[in-house]
Design a protein around this motif. Structure first.
Motif, mmCIF file in Angstrom:
data_model
loop_
_atom_site.group_PDB
_atom_site.id
_atom_site.type_symbol
_atom_site.label_atom_id
_atom_site.label_comp_id
_atom_site.label_asym_id
_atom_site.label_seq_id
_atom_site.Cartn_x
_atom_site.Cartn_y
_atom_site.Cartn_z
ATOM 1 N N PHE A 54 0.841 -1.192 0.000
ATOM 2 C CA PHE A 54 0.000 0.000 0.000
ATOM 3 C C PHE A 54 0.880 1.247 0.000
ATOM 4 O O PHE A 54 2.014 1.246 0.501
ATOM 5 N N ASP A 55 0.307 2.319 -0.537
ATOM 6 C CA ASP A 55 0.976 3.618 -0.482
ATOM 7 C C ASP A 55 0.877 4.165 0.941
ATOM 8 O O ASP A 55 0.067 3.709 1.757
ATOM 9 N N LEU A 56 1.700 5.190 1.217
ATOM 10 C CA LEU A 56 1.710 5.822 2.532
ATOM 11 C C LEU A 56 0.331 6.382 2.849
ATOM 12 O O LEU A 56 -0.289 7.074 2.011
ATOM 13 N N ASN A 57 -0.165 6.072 4.078
ATOM 14 C CA ASN A 57 -1.473 6.548 4.569
ATOM 15 C C ASN A 57 -2.629 6.135 3.665
ATOM 16 O O ASN A 57 -3.675 6.787 3.641
ATOM 17 N N SER B 42 -5.174 2.850 1.953
ATOM 18 C CA SER B 42 -5.648 1.465 2.012
ATOM 19 C C SER B 42 -6.190 1.017 0.656
ATOM 20 O O SER B 42 -6.893 0.017 0.561
ATOM 21 N N VAL B 43 -5.849 1.773 -0.389
ATOM 22 C CA VAL B 43 -6.329 1.471 -1.749
ATOM 23 C C VAL B 43 -5.468 0.374 -2.363
ATOM 24 O O VAL B 43 -4.235 0.441 -2.326
ATOM 25 N N ILE B 44 -6.143 -0.621 -2.952
ATOM 26 C CA ILE B 44 -5.445 -1.717 -3.621
ATOM 27 C C ILE B 44 -5.262 -1.319 -5.073
ATOM 28 O O ILE B 44 -6.227 -1.037 -5.798
ATOM 29 N N LYS B 45 -4.024 -1.343 -5.528
ATOM 30 C CA LYS B 45 -3.714 -0.841 -6.866
ATOM 31 C C LYS B 45 -2.867 -1.848 -7.642
ATOM 32 O O LYS B 45 -2.225 -2.712 -7.073
ATOM 33 N N GLY B 46 -2.904 -1.688 -8.929
ATOM 34 C CA GLY B 46 -1.999 -2.320 -9.875
ATOM 35 C C GLY B 46 -1.600 -3.746 -9.582
ATOM 36 O O GLY B 46 -2.407 -4.683 -9.608
ATOM 37 N N LYS B 47 -0.300 -3.909 -9.269
ATOM 38 C CA LYS B 47 0.276 -5.237 -9.058
ATOM 39 C C LYS B 47 -0.402 -5.977 -7.926
ATOM 40 O O LYS B 47 -0.543 -7.212 -7.945
ATOM 41 N N SER B 48 -0.843 -5.236 -6.896
ATOM 42 C CA SER B 48 -1.504 -5.885 -5.759
ATOM 43 C C SER B 48 -2.802 -6.557 -6.196
ATOM 44 O O SER B 48 -3.157 -7.633 -5.698
ATOM 45 N N LYS B 49 -3.536 -5.938 -7.138
ATOM 46 C CA LYS B 49 -4.756 -6.577 -7.660
ATOM 47 C C LYS B 49 -4.405 -7.871 -8.379
ATOM 48 O O LYS B 49 -5.127 -8.876 -8.259
ATOM 49 N N THR B 50 -3.313 -7.846 -9.132
ATOM 50 C CA THR B 50 -2.878 -9.062 -9.842
ATOM 51 C C THR B 50 -2.580 -10.196 -8.854
ATOM 52 O O THR B 50 -2.945 -11.359 -9.067
ATOM 53 N N SER C 296 -4.296 -0.119 9.540
ATOM 54 C CA SER C 296 -4.097 -1.538 9.203
ATOM 55 C C SER C 296 -5.426 -2.272 9.161
ATOM 56 O O SER C 296 -5.606 -3.202 8.367
ATOM 57 N N GLN C 297 -6.370 -1.858 10.026
ATOM 58 C CA GLN C 297 -7.700 -2.482 9.955
ATOM 59 C C GLN C 297 -8.366 -2.150 8.617
ATOM 60 O O GLN C 297 -9.019 -3.002 8.003
ATOM 61 N N ARG C 298 -8.235 -0.897 8.142
ATOM 62 C CA ARG C 298 -8.770 -0.511 6.827
ATOM 63 C C ARG C 298 -8.140 -1.358 5.735
ATOM 64 O O ARG C 298 -8.836 -1.831 4.823
ATOM 65 N N ARG C 299 -6.842 -1.567 5.818
ATOM 66 C CA ARG C 299 -6.146 -2.319 4.771
ATOM 67 C C ARG C 299 -6.583 -3.780 4.753
ATOM 68 O O ARG C 299 -6.788 -4.362 3.687
ATOM 69 N N VAL C 300 -6.742 -4.375 5.936
ATOM 70 C CA VAL C 300 -7.141 -5.779 5.947
ATOM 71 C C VAL C 300 -8.576 -5.927 5.464
ATOM 72 O O VAL C 300 -8.939 -6.901 4.774
ATOM 73 N N ALA D 213 8.341 1.382 2.949
ATOM 74 C CA ALA D 213 7.334 0.768 2.080
ATOM 75 C C ALA D 213 7.235 -0.740 2.283
ATOM 76 O O ALA D 213 6.177 -1.341 2.090
ATOM 77 N N VAL D 214 8.350 -1.361 2.694
ATOM 78 C CA VAL D 214 8.356 -2.820 2.915
ATOM 79 C C VAL D 214 7.340 -3.218 3.985
ATOM 80 O O VAL D 214 6.749 -4.305 3.941
ATOM 81 N N ASN D 215 7.102 -2.343 4.955
ATOM 82 C CA ASN D 215 6.230 -2.682 6.079
ATOM 83 C C ASN D 215 4.746 -2.442 5.810
ATOM 84 O O ASN D 215 3.892 -2.917 6.569
ATOM 85 N N ARG D 216 4.399 -1.724 4.740
ATOM 86 C CA ARG D 216 2.989 -1.428 4.438
ATOM 87 C C ARG D 216 2.441 -2.539 3.560
ATOM 88 O O ARG D 216 2.511 -2.466 2.325
ATOM 89 N N ARG D 217 1.867 -3.579 4.196
ATOM 90 C CA ARG D 217 1.583 -4.805 3.443
ATOM 91 C C ARG D 217 0.398 -5.550 4.026
ATOM 92 O O ARG D 217 0.008 -5.341 5.168
ATOM 93 N N SER D 218 -0.108 -6.486 3.200
ATOM 94 C CA SER D 218 -1.015 -7.546 3.651
ATOM 95 C C SER D 218 -0.360 -8.880 3.335
ATOM 96 O O SER D 218 0.205 -9.075 2.244
ATOM 97 N N GLU D 219 -0.418 -9.825 4.312
ATOM 98 C CA GLU D 219 0.166 -11.150 4.160
ATOM 99 C C GLU D 219 -0.938 -12.193 4.249
ATOM 100 O O GLU D 219 -2.046 -11.919 4.731
ATOM 101 N N PHE D 220 -0.607 -13.425 3.848
ATOM 102 C CA PHE D 220 -1.600 -14.508 3.828
ATOM 103 C C PHE D 220 -0.991 -15.745 4.484
ATOM 104 O O PHE D 220 0.107 -16.168 4.116
ATOM 105 N N VAL D 221 -1.706 -16.302 5.477
ATOM 106 C CA VAL D 221 -1.246 -17.477 6.231
ATOM 107 C C VAL D 221 -2.274 -18.581 6.121
ATOM 108 O O VAL D 221 -3.479 -18.340 6.322
ATOM 109 N N ILE D 222 -1.844 -19.808 5.785
ATOM 110 C CA ILE D 222 -2.754 -20.930 5.624
ATOM 111 C C ILE D 222 -3.281 -21.379 6.999
ATOM 112 O O ILE D 222 -2.503 -21.615 7.926
ATOM 113 N N ILE D 223 -4.597 -21.477 7.146
ATOM 114 C CA ILE D 223 -5.204 -22.035 8.343
ATOM 115 C C ILE D 223 -5.448 -23.529 8.148
ATOM 116 O O ILE D 223 -5.058 -24.361 8.975
ATOM 117 N N GLU D 224 -6.083 -23.865 7.060
ATOM 118 C CA GLU D 224 -6.299 -25.285 6.709
ATOM 119 C C GLU D 224 -6.550 -25.364 5.217
ATOM 120 O O GLU D 224 -6.790 -24.357 4.547
#
Length: 393
Positions: free
Chosen positions: A285-288, A290-298, A334-338, A381-392
């Motif tokens: 995400f960009d600074l401040n 929560s908009v999903i753009k470009g490569k993140s949509k891919t 971060s809640q907005r981003r998730v 910028a490395v820290n402004r992110r969403s990650e994905f963890v497998i539950i099952e």
């Protein structure tokens, strides 16, 4: 009637003796003795210048010389074979009017003695008593008496009595013969009594303890013989039970191997799936923002395809911010981003029950860029992110 009473008494006596014998067949502290040690002693000495143990031995006032304070120190090493080596220092004072070297002295005269002796524990011959240690010994020394130095040959007889393994009393008398009497030096007797302390103790069994130990060994040997007989009877039964257990274990091992293979295959599949998701990368995400753009949509489009491919797959989405800004604000962001990340996947037809969200704000930075560290924009910028963890899956 009288015969019956006698017979009953004998039975009772045998029963008591049997019980006592059972109790006796135990190695106890009483069967343990000190076999070697160091001994230090402090006490008093009295010098009898008569030179004859039978001449005036009780004439304490005229022939015994004693000072009213501790006047004897000793240290010795005693060995298992009964021998002991001891060094002794003594001080005394001859009183004016006493007879010294066959002469009546006219003034008080100091007495000094330094002796070494070799002793032998008589318990080695008469048997250990546990508390009474008689001994004899011989030695030599140097004595300054009547202002006249002399070498002496010494012989000692004495005993120690012990209150514990460490503390006791020592009583002894030594005959001291002048090596040369050319200067008027005569023989004398020195009596001593004092407290002794043992250290560096090595203990062992007394003769009685060794006899008990031999008897216990014989009893144990007989018990072992009986046990061997019982074991032989049980051996065939044990072999049959062992064969049965081995067959059962073989089946259990086969089931465990199959279960392990199944689990390994499942873990391999999970690892492969985790790697596929990790290879997609993070949603940034960009600074401040929560908009999903470009490569993140891919990335999210590819993730939705994987979730359609594997209908049982459930994920946790975690979103984060960099350290800039207030902590409360970053929690909200971060809640907005998730939420935005989840909404995008829902828009792709992913079921809501397949997704769990967690917002961490700035609490899980991937680098050193905290509030106290300056970092360029590309590191933040490395820290402004969403990650994905497998539950099952």
């Amino acid at each position: 009637m009288k015969t019956t009473k006698v017979f009953g008494f004998l039975i009772l006596l045998l029963a008591v003796n049997f019980t006592f014998a059972q109790d006796e067949l135990q190695i106890t502290e009483k069967d343990s003795i000190v076999q070697s040690s160091w001994i230090v002693g402090v006490g008093f000495n009295a010098v009898d210048d008569s030179g004859n143990v039978f001449d005036g031995i009780f004439n304490v006032g005229q022939e015994w010389n004693i000072v009213p304070f501790p006047s004897r120190v000793s240290i010795g090493r005693y060995f298992k074979n009964g021998l002991g080596i001891e060094a002794i220092g003594t001080y005394n004072k001859y009183k004016s009017g006493n007879i010294i070297d066959a002469t009546v002295i006219l003034e008080d005269i100091n007495y000094f003695g330094l002796d070494a002796r070799l002793t032998y524990d008589l318990n080695q011959i008469i048997g250990q008593t546990g508390w009474f240690d008689p001994y004899i010994g011989i030695g030599a020394g140097y004595t300054d008496a009547n202002n006249l130095g002399r070498g002496t040959y010494n012989a000692v007889v004495g005993f120690r009595t012990w209150f514990s393994d460490r503390w006791g009393l020592d009583f002894n008398s030594s005959g001291k013969w002048a090596m040369s009497q050319g200067d008027g030096a005569s023989n004398h007797i020195q009596h001593a009594a004092g407290v002794v302390y043992q250290f560096g103790i090595e203990k062992g069994l007394s003769k009685r303890g060794e006899e008990k130990l031999e008897l216990l060994a014989a009893i144990e040997k007989e018990k072992q013989r009986q046990m061997d007989s019982i074991n032989e009877v049980n051996r065939l039964r044990d072999e049959a039970l062992l064969a049965e257990r081995l067959e059962k274990q073989k089946k259990e091992d086969a089931l465990a191997a199959a279960e392990k293979a199944k689990l390994d295959a499942l873990n391999k599949k999970k690892d492969e799936l985790r790697l596929r998701i990790e290879n997609l990368g993070y949603v940034y995400f960009d600074l401040n923002s929560s908009v999903i753009k470009g490569k993140s949509k891919t990335i999210l489009d590819s993730l939705s395809l994987i979730m359609e491919e594997i209908p049982t797959l459930k994920l946790t989405i975690t979103s984060h911010t960099d350290s800039r800004g207030a902590a409360n604000y970053n929690d909200w962001l971060s809640q907005r981003r998730v939420d935005k990340t989840k909404d995008y996947l829902l828009s792709k037809g992913i079921s809501e029950d397949k997704l769990v969200t967690e917002a961490y704000g700035e609490r899980m930075l991937l680098n050193e860029c905290d509030d106290n560290t300056y970092c360029p924009e590309e590191k933040h910028a490395v820290n402004r992110r969403s990650e994905f963890v497998i539950i099952e899956f």
